[in-house]
Design a protein around this motif. Structure first.
Motif, short mmCIF file in Angstrom:
data_model
loop_
_atom_site.label_atom_id
_atom_site.label_comp_id
_atom_site.label_asym_id
_atom_site.label_seq_id
_atom_site.Cartn_x
_atom_site.Cartn_y
_atom_site.Cartn_z
N ALA A 184 30.35 21.34 50.73
CA ALA A 184 31.48 21.92 51.45
C ALA A 184 31.12 23.29 51.99
O ALA A 184 30.25 23.98 51.44
CB ALA A 184 32.71 22.02 50.55
N SER B 243 35.62 22.67 55.08
CA SER B 243 35.13 21.37 55.53
C SER B 243 34.41 20.71 54.37
O SER B 243 33.42 21.23 53.86
CB SER B 243 34.20 21.54 56.73
OG SER B 243 33.85 20.29 57.27
N HIS C 6 32.55 17.38 52.67
CA HIS C 6 31.82 16.14 52.91
C HIS C 6 32.32 15.07 51.95
O HIS C 6 32.25 15.24 50.73
CB HIS C 6 30.32 16.38 52.71
CG HIS C 6 29.46 15.24 53.14
ND1 HIS C 6 28.15 15.09 52.74
CD2 HIS C 6 29.71 14.19 53.95
CE1 HIS C 6 27.64 14.00 53.27
NE2 HIS C 6 28.57 13.44 54.02
N ASP D 200 28.44 10.72 57.02
CA ASP D 200 28.69 12.09 57.48
C ASP D 200 30.17 12.32 57.73
O ASP D 200 30.58 12.88 58.75
CB ASP D 200 27.89 12.40 58.74
CG ASP D 200 26.39 12.39 58.49
OD1 ASP D 200 25.97 12.90 57.43
OD2 ASP D 200 25.65 11.88 59.34
N TYR E 107 33.59 14.13 57.21
CA TYR E 107 34.05 15.47 56.83
C TYR E 107 35.57 15.57 56.98
O TYR E 107 36.13 15.18 58.01
CB TYR E 107 33.37 16.55 57.67
CG TYR E 107 31.97 16.84 57.23
CD1 TYR E 107 31.70 17.82 56.28
CD2 TYR E 107 30.90 16.11 57.74
CE1 TYR E 107 30.41 18.09 55.85
CE2 TYR E 107 29.59 16.37 57.33
CZ TYR E 107 29.36 17.36 56.38
OH TYR E 107 28.08 17.61 55.96
N THR F 296 38.46 18.36 57.12
CA THR F 296 38.53 19.79 57.42
C THR F 296 39.97 20.25 57.55
O THR F 296 40.80 19.59 58.20
CB THR F 296 37.77 20.10 58.73
OG1 THR F 296 36.42 19.66 58.60
CG2 THR F 296 37.79 21.59 59.03
#
Length: 260
Positions: free
Chosen positions: A106, A115, A117, A243, A245, A247
């Motif tokens: 993060a 953000s 992961h 990938d 994320y 956020t």
């Protein structure tokens, strides 16, 4: 016994946070955890999170639902514990920590936007009226009309406790389009057994489900929850998503002491 606690919220999904690096907290006391999360007789929160030492990463996250039971991954809780670790001086702008579903990376910026992961998603099951996937926690995703008027607690509970998901149940997300590459989401969370203002693993599941259903062609999706806006980005490779994320903001609310 007196306990020092911190309260954090991420888009209205709120948590009691405890620094448990010295192993002071009675982790098996489900009644105590439920009491601390109670909004009338305790501190109040959708869950309780312990920050603990971990040999291979900056810290370990242990998450409990408000019913007192340890649960699966919580995305907003993961963002909040990053803010908490930053406040404690354990990390600066980047971290790696351990949670029940594995390691998470993060980042945190100067405005407090975090953000996180999330775990890869290898399987998305599409049915006639809903989608099911696991984003660290199991999620039922369903497009609906009249989202604002929907009785999320009643309908969500009927799905959560239905024969679809057995004894463990599932979180349930109701979704409506809200502009280009943006969706409104309301979530019923198991363990809370009610609607929450936001669910991090839930909006992650919604973003991926909408991509699979062709409701968005973007790899970055905005999700409007009753508690605020979150963003989910990902890389799609066939039926797999990597990938990923999550956020959004994570905010300190207050600090205090409680005795029991």
């Amino acid at each position: 016994m007196k306990l020092t606690f911190y309260k954090y919220q991420g888009t209205g999904n709120d948590f009691v946070m405890v620094d448990n690096r010295e192993n002071i907290f009675p982790k098996n006391d489900t009644k105590l955890i439920g009491h601390l999360c109670d909004r009338r007789f305790g501190i109040g929160g959708d869950g309780l999170i312990l920050l603990e030492n971990d040999n291979g990463t900056d810290f370990r996250m242990v998450y409990y639902n408000s019913d007192g039971n340890e649960s699966t991954m919580c995305g907003n809780g993961g963002r909040c514990i990053v803010a908490f670790a930053n406040e404690l001086g354990l990390i600066d702008t980047e971290t790696e920590f351990m949670a029940i579903d594995g390691r998470h990376h993060a980042t945190i910026d100067v405005e407090g936007t975090i953000s996180l992961h999330m775990k890869d998603v290898h399987t998305v099951s599409v049915y006639e009226n809903y989608v099911f996937l696991d984003t660290g926690s199991p999620h039922h995703v369903e497009l609906v009309d009249g989202l604002d008027e929907l009785d999320v607690k009643k309908i969500g509970a009927s799905i959560r406790y239905s024969g679809l998901y057995g004894d463990k149940g599932s979180n349930v997300n109701f979704v409506a389009p809200f502009g280009t590459d943006k969706f409104s989401v309301r979530t019923y969370e198991r363990g809370v057994e009610d609607e929450t203002l936001s669910c991090g693993t839930g909006v992650t599941a919604v973003a991926i489900a909408m991509k699979v259903l062709g409701k968005t062609h973007s790899d970055s999706v905005k999700l409007e929850t009753p508690g605020g806006e979150l963003q989910v980005s990902f890389v799609q490779d066939g039926k797999q998503f990597t990938d990923i994320y999550l956020t959004g903001p994570a905010r300190f609310v207050f600090k205090g002491d409680i005795e029991w």
